[in-house]
Design a protein around this motif. Structure first.
Motif, PDB file in Angstrom:
ATOM      1  N   ASP A 141       4.503   1.842   4.068  1.00  0.00           N
ATOM      2  CA  ASP A 141       4.334   3.232   3.641  1.00  0.00           C
ATOM      3  C   ASP A 141       4.395   3.334   2.115  1.00  0.00           C
ATOM      4  OD1 ASP A 141       4.433   6.259   4.113  1.00  0.00           O
ATOM      5  OD2 ASP A 141       6.311   5.937   3.049  1.00  0.00           O
ATOM      6  N   ALA A 142       5.371   2.651   1.507  1.00  0.00           N
ATOM      7  CA  ALA A 142       5.511   2.681   0.046  1.00  0.00           C
ATOM      8  C   ALA A 142       4.302   2.060  -0.637  1.00  0.00           C
ATOM      9  CB  ALA A 142       6.788   1.957  -0.364  1.00  0.00           C
ATOM     10  N   LEU A 144      -0.615   2.424  -3.886  1.00  0.00           N
ATOM     11  CA  LEU A 144      -2.008   2.010  -4.076  1.00  0.00           C
ATOM     12  C   LEU A 144      -3.001   3.143  -3.816  1.00  0.00           C
ATOM     13  CD1 LEU A 144      -1.751  -1.524  -2.444  1.00  0.00           C
ATOM     14  CD2 LEU A 144      -1.977  -1.012  -4.884  1.00  0.00           C
ATOM     15  N   LEU A 145      -2.477   4.357  -3.609  1.00  0.00           N
ATOM     16  CA  LEU A 145      -3.314   5.553  -3.442  1.00  0.00           C
ATOM     17  C   LEU A 145      -4.318   5.398  -2.304  1.00  0.00           C
ATOM     18  CD1 LEU A 145      -4.070   6.419  -7.195  1.00  0.00           C
ATOM     19  CD2 LEU A 145      -2.105   7.094  -5.802  1.00  0.00           C
ATOM     20  N   LEU A 146      -3.873   4.818  -1.191  1.00  0.00           N
ATOM     21  CA  LEU A 146      -4.776   4.624  -0.055  1.00  0.00           C
ATOM     22  C   LEU A 146      -5.123   5.966   0.570  1.00  0.00           C
ATOM     23  CD1 LEU A 146      -3.244   1.501   1.768  1.00  0.00           C
ATOM     24  CD2 LEU A 146      -4.827   1.599  -0.168  1.00  0.00           C
ATOM     25  N   ALA A 185      -5.313 -10.128   1.369  1.00  0.00           N
ATOM     26  CA  ALA A 185      -6.610  -9.899   0.736  1.00  0.00           C
ATOM     27  C   ALA A 185      -6.855  -8.415   0.493  1.00  0.00           C
ATOM     28  CB  ALA A 185      -7.720 -10.486   1.615  1.00  0.00           C
ATOM     29  N   PHE A 186      -6.451  -7.579   1.448  1.00  0.00           N
ATOM     30  CA  PHE A 186      -6.665  -6.145   1.315  1.00  0.00           C
ATOM     31  C   PHE A 186      -5.828  -5.569   0.169  1.00  0.00           C
ATOM     32  CE2 PHE A 186      -5.645  -1.714   2.683  1.00  0.00           C
ATOM     33  CZ  PHE A 186      -6.927  -1.198   2.565  1.00  0.00           C
ATOM     34  N   LEU A 187      -4.548  -5.949   0.109  1.00  0.00           N
ATOM     35  CA  LEU A 187      -3.683  -5.465  -0.974  1.00  0.00           C
ATOM     36  C   LEU A 187      -4.190  -5.924  -2.340  1.00  0.00           C
ATOM     37  CD1 LEU A 187      -0.134  -6.018   0.571  1.00  0.00           C
ATOM     38  CD2 LEU A 187      -1.353  -3.855   0.308  1.00  0.00           C
ATOM     39  N   SER A 221      -8.011   6.634   5.889  1.00  0.00           N
ATOM     40  CA  SER A 221      -8.645   5.530   6.615  1.00  0.00           C
ATOM     41  C   SER A 221      -8.136   4.180   6.113  1.00  0.00           C
ATOM     42  CB  SER A 221     -10.169   5.610   6.485  1.00  0.00           C
ATOM     43  OG  SER A 221     -10.561   5.533   5.123  1.00  0.00           O
ATOM     44  N   GLU A 222      -7.921   4.059   4.789  1.00  0.00           N
ATOM     45  CA  GLU A 222      -7.400   2.812   4.240  1.00  0.00           C
ATOM     46  C   GLU A 222      -5.958   2.585   4.680  1.00  0.00           C
ATOM     47  OE1 GLU A 222      -9.900   2.570   0.040  1.00  0.00           O
ATOM     48  OE2 GLU A 222      -8.088   3.789   0.182  1.00  0.00           O
ATOM     49  N   ARG A 223      -5.185   3.668   4.705  1.00  0.00           N
ATOM     50  CA  ARG A 223      -3.797   3.567   5.165  1.00  0.00           C
ATOM     51  C   ARG A 223      -3.747   3.096   6.617  1.00  0.00           C
ATOM     52  NH1 ARG A 223       1.269   6.205   3.982  1.00  0.00           N
ATOM     53  NH2 ARG A 223       2.537   6.234   5.869  1.00  0.00           N
TER      54      ARG A 223
END
Length: 299
Positions: free
Chosen positions: A88-89, A94-96, A28-30, A99-101
């Motif tokens: 990581d890729a 997705l330009l996280l 869902a997050f992706l 905090s999102e990463r």
């Protein structure tokens, strides 16, 4: 005599497992991040017939260098293994933001292998202390040799550290792969040998951690010199010692290296380089002045 009808009892549905919940949350997050990125944000042409909100799955797969089918399964919460390298890729594609990463890795139950740009040990007080130590070069490193923070004199001591990407700011990586950093160390072969031996000694307590394994793999892949030194299986404990650097701006400086541990365990430490003689002190003051001049805003 009427027969009694027996109604079979239906077992309640089994609760989803933790891994299943994680897979659905990651999916869902992706999907949410993909749908809220525009092609222009990642350097792709929009095209005329685009109907999908945000990016297409195949575009994310392309940017992440993973298979389209595999990425589709990931968004469908299929039971597949996801490595930290793939996470990581995806985070990069997705330009996280940080905090999102961190959220993505936490959802996946994985440890982020990259050097932390925001470390709990790097408090505002530590940053002020680094600044107040100037012109003495100083930085904060973790036990993996990642450079977490540094003052302006240290930033010009071995190379222009500000120009080095944060993920490459690791003393081991720089000493084996960065030409400017290597050339600034007067006794580079001895420095490499001691750092590698200390890294091996410390890694004994982190053998299963992805970050340590990825750093070791990177060093072995990128440097034949490292492979040769690593395969000697030397072990050395941390200790203070005198060092010599050939700085590109002020010439040769001799300093005394001291580790100041920031906690009860051998984790983050402040590394200081006090001048060992008057000439080195004057040259570090000059280097600090150059750093201040470079950092000054243009009128």
């Amino acid at each position: 005599m009427a027969q009694e009808t027996v109604v079979p009892r239906t077992a309640p549905p089994a609760a989803p497992s933790v891994s299943e919940v994680r897979r659905h949350e990651v999916a869902a997050f992706l999907r949410h991040r993909r749908e809220h990125l525009t092609p222009e944000q990642v350097g792709l042409p929009r095209g005329r017939r685009r109907r999908t909100p945000g990016l297409r799955r195949e575009e994310v797969a392309q940017l992440s260098a993973v298979g389209v089918t595999w990425y589709t399964w990931l968004e469908q919460a299929r039971d597949i293994q996801v490595s930290v390298q793939v996470l990581d890729a995806l985070a990069r594609a997705l330009l996280l933001d940080p905090s999102e990463r961190a959220h993505l890795f936490q959802l996946a139950g994985a440890v982020d292998p990259t050097p932390a740009t925001a470390c709990p040990s790097i408090t505002p007080a530590i940053r002020r202390l680094l600044e107040q130590l100037e012109p003495v070069p100083a930085c904060v490193q973790n036990s993996r040799y990642d450079i977490l923070a540094y003052n302006r004199t240290y930033g010009l001591l071995l190379c222009d550290l500000d120009a080095v990407p944060p993920e490459d700011r690791n003393c081991l990586v720089l000493s084996y792969t960065h030409d400017d950093w290597r050339s600034a160390i007067v006794h580079v072969a001895e420095a490499q040998r001691l750092m590698t031996a200390r890294f091996r000694a410390t890694m004994a307590g982190h053998l299963a951690e992805p970050g340590w394994k990825m750093l070791l793999k990177r060093l072995r892949t990128e440097s034949a010199e490292f492979r040769e030194v690593w395969d000697r299986h030397e072990i050395v404990e941390h200790r203070s010692r005198r060092k010599e650097f050939m700085n590109r701006y002020v010439g040769r400086v001799t300093v005394d290296h001291t580790d100041l541990w920031l906690g009860p365990e051998a984790g983050p430490r402040m590394v200081t380089y006090a001048p060992a003689d008057e000439e080195s002190r004057l040259r570090l003051e000059k280097l600090h002045a150059i750093a201040l001049e470079r950092a000054a805003p243009v009128a």
